[in-house]
Design an enzyme around this catalytic site. Structure first.
Site, PDB file in Angstrom:
ATOM      1  CD  GLU A  99      43.116  28.005  27.255  1.00  0.00           C
ATOM      2  OE1 GLU A  99      42.727  29.047  27.825  1.00  0.00           O
ATOM      3  OE2 GLU A  99      44.119  27.390  27.605  1.00  0.00           O
ATOM      4  CG  ASP A 100      43.808  32.640  27.897  1.00  0.00           C
ATOM      5  OD1 ASP A 100      44.158  31.510  27.484  1.00  0.00           O
ATOM      6  OD2 ASP A 100      44.156  33.082  29.006  1.00  0.00           O
ATOM      7  CG  ASP A 103      52.794  29.300  24.770  1.00  0.00           C
ATOM      8  OD1 ASP A 103      53.341  29.867  23.836  1.00  0.00           O
ATOM      9  OD2 ASP A 103      53.370  29.090  25.861  1.00  0.00           O
ATOM     10  CG  PHE A 152      54.289  36.657  28.945  1.00  0.00           C
ATOM     11  CD1 PHE A 152      53.987  35.308  29.071  1.00  0.00           C
ATOM     12  CD2 PHE A 152      53.745  37.555  29.858  1.00  0.00           C
ATOM     13  CE1 PHE A 152      53.159  34.855  30.078  1.00  0.00           C
ATOM     14  CE2 PHE A 152      52.913  37.114  30.876  1.00  0.00           C
ATOM     15  CZ  PHE A 152      52.618  35.760  30.985  1.00  0.00           C
TER      16      PHE A 152
HETATM   17  P1  5GP Z   1      49.702  26.038  26.487  1.00  0.00           P
HETATM   18  O1  5GP Z   1      49.202  24.865  27.270  1.00  0.00           O
HETATM   19  O2  5GP Z   1      49.135  26.125  25.101  1.00  0.00           O
HETATM   20  O3  5GP Z   1      51.220  26.075  26.482  1.00  0.00           O
HETATM   21  O4  5GP Z   1      49.354  27.332  27.263  1.00  0.00           O
HETATM   22  C1  5GP Z   1      48.093  27.808  27.422  1.00  0.00           C
HETATM   23  C2  5GP Z   1      48.041  28.706  28.638  1.00  0.00           C
HETATM   24  O5  5GP Z   1      49.312  29.308  28.900  1.00  0.00           O
HETATM   25  C3  5GP Z   1      47.105  29.845  28.421  1.00  0.00           C
HETATM   26  O6  5GP Z   1      45.811  29.527  28.813  1.00  0.00           O
HETATM   27  C4  5GP Z   1      47.715  30.919  29.307  1.00  0.00           C
HETATM   28  O7  5GP Z   1      47.263  30.780  30.626  1.00  0.00           O
HETATM   29  C5  5GP Z   1      49.190  30.641  29.293  1.00  0.00           C
HETATM   30  N1  5GP Z   1      49.909  31.493  28.346  1.00  0.00           N
HETATM   31  C6  5GP Z   1      50.551  31.133  27.212  1.00  0.00           C
HETATM   32  N2  5GP Z   1      51.105  32.188  26.604  1.00  0.00           N
HETATM   33  C7  5GP Z   1      50.803  33.259  27.361  1.00  0.00           C
HETATM   34  C8  5GP Z   1      51.077  34.664  27.225  1.00  0.00           C
HETATM   35  O8  5GP Z   1      51.712  35.180  26.300  1.00  0.00           O
HETATM   36  N3  5GP Z   1      50.557  35.465  28.219  1.00  0.00           N
HETATM   37  C9  5GP Z   1      49.849  34.980  29.266  1.00  0.00           C
HETATM   38  N4  5GP Z   1      49.405  35.858  30.153  1.00  0.00           N
HETATM   39  N5  5GP Z   1      49.573  33.672  29.404  1.00  0.00           N
HETATM   40  C10 5GP Z   1      50.046  32.824  28.456  1.00  0.00           C
END
Ligand code: 5GP
Length: 178
Positions: A99-100, A103, A152
Site C-alpha cells: 500500500e502507498d 491511515d 495530507f
Molecule cells: P486507510 O484505509 O488506512 O484509512 O486509508 C488508506 C488509503 O487512504 C490510502 O491508500 C490512500 O488512498 C488514502 N490516504 C490516506 N491518507 C492519505 C494522504 O495523506 N494522502 C493521500 N493522497 N491519500 C491518503
C-alpha cells in the site's frame, strides 16, 4: 487544480529510493526460498511497487487489486470494497500486500482479511507511509518506509482528486489560493 501548491517536501526522490532499496533487501532476505506474491493496491502504490520489486532479487509474482478509495475528498468514508480482484490464485503462496499509505487502517485490515480467506501460506503488509496517530483498527504493518504526522500528502503515487501521482517526491499540499 492550478491554485493548489506543494507547501513542503517531506521526502525527496533520493530519500524515497534509498528507503525502498532497504525494504527490498529485507523482503528478499525474509522470503528467500518461499513462493512470494507481491500484491499492489491500485492506483497509489504503482510507483512504490515498481521501485520496490526492482530491489527484490528472489523469484516472485506480481498482482494487483483495486479497492474503493477516498475519491476527491481528503477524509476516509470508512467503506472498503474490492473493485478489481487478483488475476491469479494465491493458494499456498506467501502474499505481501503493498500500500502507498496506511491511515485509519480500514483498507489494509479489509484486504488482509479478504486475502487470508483464500488459503495462502501467509499474508503480510508493506506500506511506504504510516500515519499511526490516525489508526482506527488494529492492523499489523510488517514493513514500513516512513512514519508521518497527520498531514495530507501527495506525490509518488498519492493523489488529490486524481492529480499529483506523478510527482517524484512526497509533499504536503497548501490550502488553495482564492
Ligand atoms: P486507510 O484505509 O488506512 O484509512 O486509508 C488508506 C488509503 O487512504 C490510502 O491508500 C490512500 O488512498 C488514502 N490516504 C490516506 N491518507 C492519505 C494522504 O495523506 N494522502 C493521500 N493522497 N491519500 C491518503
Amino acid at each position: 487544480m492550478d491554485n493548489w501548491r506543494i507547501e513542503e517536501v517531506l521526502f525527496g526522490n533520493e530519500t524515497i529510493l534509498q528507503r525502498v532499496k532497504q525494504l527490498g533487501e529485507k523482503i528478499s532476505a525474509d522470503y528467500k526460498g518461499k513462493e512470494l506474491v507481491v500484491v499492489g493496491v491500485l492506483t497509489g502504490s504503482v510507483p512504490f511497487v515498481s521501485d520496490l520489486i526492482r530491489n527484490i532479487d528472489i523469484p516472485m509474482e506480481l498482482d494487483f487489486v483495486a479497492v474503493s478509495s477516498y475519491g476527491a475528498a481528503t477524509k476516509s468514508s470508512g467503506i472498503v470494497e474490492i473493485r478489481k480482484d487478483l488475476g491469479h490464485s494465491v493458494v499456498n503462496k506467501h502474499v505481501l500486500i503493498i500500500e502507498d499509505i496506511i491511515d485509519t487502517g480500514l483498507t489494509l485490515d479489509y484486504l488482509h482479511k479478504s486475502l487470508k480467506g483464500r488459503n495462502p501460506a501467509s499474508v503480510k503488509t508493506c506500506v511506504l507511509l504510516d500515519k499511526p496517530s490516525r489508526r482506527e483498527v488494529n492492523v499489523t504493518v510488517d514493513y514500513s518506509g516512513f512514519e508521518i504526522e497527520d498531514r495530507f500528502v501527495v506525490g509518488y503515487g498519492l493523489d488529490y482528486a486524481g492529480h499529483y501521482r506523478n510527482l517524484p517526491y512526497i509533499g504536503v499540499l497548501s490550502a488553495p489560493a482564492d
